[in-house]
Design a protein around this motif. Structure first.
Motif, PDB file in Angstrom:
ATOM      1  N   CYS A  37       9.787   0.678   6.532  1.00 22.86           N
ATOM      2  CA  CYS A  37       8.754   0.382   5.511  1.00 22.86           C
ATOM      3  C   CYS A  37       9.399   0.140   4.145  1.00 22.86           C
ATOM      4  O   CYS A  37       8.960  -0.742   3.395  1.00 22.86           O
ATOM      5  N   LEU A  38      10.427   0.933   3.823  1.00 21.96           N
ATOM      6  CA  LEU A  38      11.136   0.745   2.550  1.00 21.96           C
ATOM      7  C   LEU A  38      11.784  -0.640   2.505  1.00 21.96           C
ATOM      8  O   LEU A  38      11.749  -1.319   1.472  1.00 21.96           O
ATOM      9  N   CYS A  39      12.355  -1.076   3.628  1.00 20.66           N
ATOM     10  CA  CYS A  39      12.962  -2.420   3.694  1.00 20.66           C
ATOM     11  C   CYS A  39      11.917  -3.493   3.401  1.00 20.66           C
ATOM     12  O   CYS A  39      12.187  -4.455   2.673  1.00 20.66           O
ATOM     13  N   VAL A  40      10.705  -3.333   3.946  1.00 23.02           N
ATOM     14  CA  VAL A  40       9.632  -4.309   3.693  1.00 23.02           C
ATOM     15  C   VAL A  40       9.238  -4.288   2.218  1.00 23.02           C
ATOM     16  O   VAL A  40       9.212  -5.331   1.550  1.00 23.02           O
ATOM     17  N   ALA A  41       8.938  -3.102   1.709  1.00 24.10           N
ATOM     18  CA  ALA A  41       8.423  -2.991   0.334  1.00 24.10           C
ATOM     19  C   ALA A  41       9.445  -3.498  -0.687  1.00 24.10           C
ATOM     20  O   ALA A  41       9.083  -4.122  -1.685  1.00 24.10           O
ATOM     21  N   ALA A  42      10.738  -3.249  -0.421  1.00 22.97           N
ATOM     22  CA  ALA A  42      11.780  -3.653  -1.367  1.00 22.97           C
ATOM     23  C   ALA A  42      12.113  -5.134  -1.248  1.00 22.97           C
ATOM     24  O   ALA A  42      12.290  -5.821  -2.253  1.00 22.97           O
ATOM     25  N   GLN A  43      12.177  -5.633  -0.002  1.00 21.42           N
ATOM     26  CA  GLN A  43      12.690  -6.986   0.221  1.00 21.42           C
ATOM     27  C   GLN A  43      11.593  -8.023   0.486  1.00 21.42           C
ATOM     28  O   GLN A  43      11.863  -9.222   0.445  1.00 21.42           O
ATOM     29  N   ARG A  44      10.379  -7.560   0.780  1.00 18.65           N
ATOM     30  CA  ARG A  44       9.242  -8.471   0.999  1.00 18.65           C
ATOM     31  C   ARG A  44       8.048  -7.954   0.174  1.00 18.65           C
ATOM     32  O   ARG A  44       7.023  -7.567   0.724  1.00 18.65           O
ATOM     33  N   PRO A  45       8.203  -7.942  -1.150  1.00 23.05           N
ATOM     34  CA  PRO A  45       7.204  -7.263  -1.994  1.00 23.05           C
ATOM     35  C   PRO A  45       5.780  -7.835  -1.880  1.00 23.05           C
ATOM     36  O   PRO A  45       4.818  -7.128  -2.151  1.00 23.05           O
ATOM     37  N   ASP A  46       5.647  -9.081  -1.442  1.00 25.31           N
ATOM     38  CA  ASP A  46       4.303  -9.662  -1.309  1.00 25.31           C
ATOM     39  C   ASP A  46       3.486  -9.017  -0.203  1.00 25.31           C
ATOM     40  O   ASP A  46       2.281  -9.243  -0.103  1.00 25.31           O
TER      41      ASP A  46
END
Length: 317
Positions: free
Chosen positions: A116-125
């Motif tokens: 989830c952190l990878c998504v929030a940091a790298q795919r902020p949209d």
């Protein structure tokens, strides 16, 4: 407290979504709320959507709630791939855009927290907010804390003098890379009694360890391909460091810590998170590695109130 004993709830029936030619299992509950972000719940190593059943039931009156099985786990497909943060980041990001249709609050436990952190940091949209429950993942310059390594410590020889320890550590690492050793280790860790023993180490409230919970963790480990997933998670190079991801993060962050987690020092990890993302909210709970399952009566209201407090546009991607 009676609320913690929501232990034999029937899992909510789910459905499948096709992703890159693989079947991905997910559960959806509750109605779309125009003024509230949907929630996406992501399990840890060896778990599945079943591990969130007490939270889905508790949160769906207020939110549209999704829970998903990461590729390689639960009822999702188990193809022979290189598993890691980038793969699961892409899976979650595509699920949010194709199935949910708008930014979601991502909530993940352990390995799922790292994804989830990878998504929030790298795919902020894709991220309206981020909730991490005893999240795994390595920081720079400190010993990584992640479940496969925690599992490894249970079967390593007891600590000896440092040179002997290093030799033993290296030989254990080498052993884990041999196909027969990997096979035997996998046969061992998926036994129900071993699963129970592991849960008894990482749950503070032993009454939360039900036969149903053990069955839910054991069942997917007997699926075709489960051994390949296990080996890949152990042998894949570590993904992006947590501090690097935190420096890229722009959304609101809530940390929920089970303080009695023997696999990670919650207070120590909390300081690391604060160092790189000081504007977070956090709560320490009397629980082990899986606070969402052990103390849902505490986790659900904290998650609900926090998710209602963060800015939400209600618009689709």
């Amino acid at each position: 407290m009676q609320a913690t004993k929501v232990s034999s709830t029937t899992p909510i029936p789910g459905q499948y979504w096709q992703w890159r030619g693989h079947k991905i299992y997910y559960v959806r509950a509750g109605e779309k709320q125009p003024q509230r972000p949907p929630l996406l719940l992501v399990h840890g190593f060896g778990a599945s959507t079943d591990h969130w059943r007490k939270n889905i039931i508790g949160l769906c009156p207020d939110f549209e709630v999704f829970a998903i099985d990461l590729l390689g786990f639960g009822r999702s497909a188990k193809p022979k791939l290189q598993y890691g943060g980038d793969l699961w980041r892409d899976q979650l990001n595509d699920f949010i855009s194709e199935v949910i249709g708008q930014k979601a609050v991502l909530a993940g436990n352990s390995l799922g927290g790292y994804a989830c952190l990878c998504v929030a940091a790298q795919r902020p949209d894709s991220a309206a907010g981020l909730v991490l429950l005893n999240s795994a993942g390595p920081f720079n310059q400190i010993q990584s804390t992640s479940e496969p390594e925690a599992l490894q410590t249970q079967i390593q020889p007891p600590k000896q003098s440092s040179s002997l320890q290093k030799l033993l550590g290296d030989s254990v690492k080498w052993m884990f890379q041999q196909p027969l050793a990997q096979f035997l280790l996998f046969q061992y860790v998926r036994q129900r009694w071993v699963i129970r023993q592991t849960l008894e180490k990482v749950y503070l409230d032993k009454s939360a360890i039900t036969d149903q919970l053990i069955e839910e963790i054991s069942r997917p480990a007997y699926d075709t391909g489960a051994l390949d997933v296990f080996v890949s998670v152990f042998s894949t190079p570590q993904g992006e460091k947590v501090d690097v991801l935190l420096k890229q993060l722009t959304c609101s962050l809530l940390l929920l810590w089970g303080e009695a987690d023997p696999w990670m020092n919650a207070r120590e990890r909390s300081q690391k998170f604060r160092q790189y993302y000081p504007e977070l909210t956090e709560h320490f709970l009397k629980a082990g590695h899986c606070p969402h399952d052990e103390v849902p009566n505490q986790v659900n209201p904290l998650l609900r109130d926090w998710a209602l407090s963060i800015p939400h546009s209600g618009t689709s991607n």
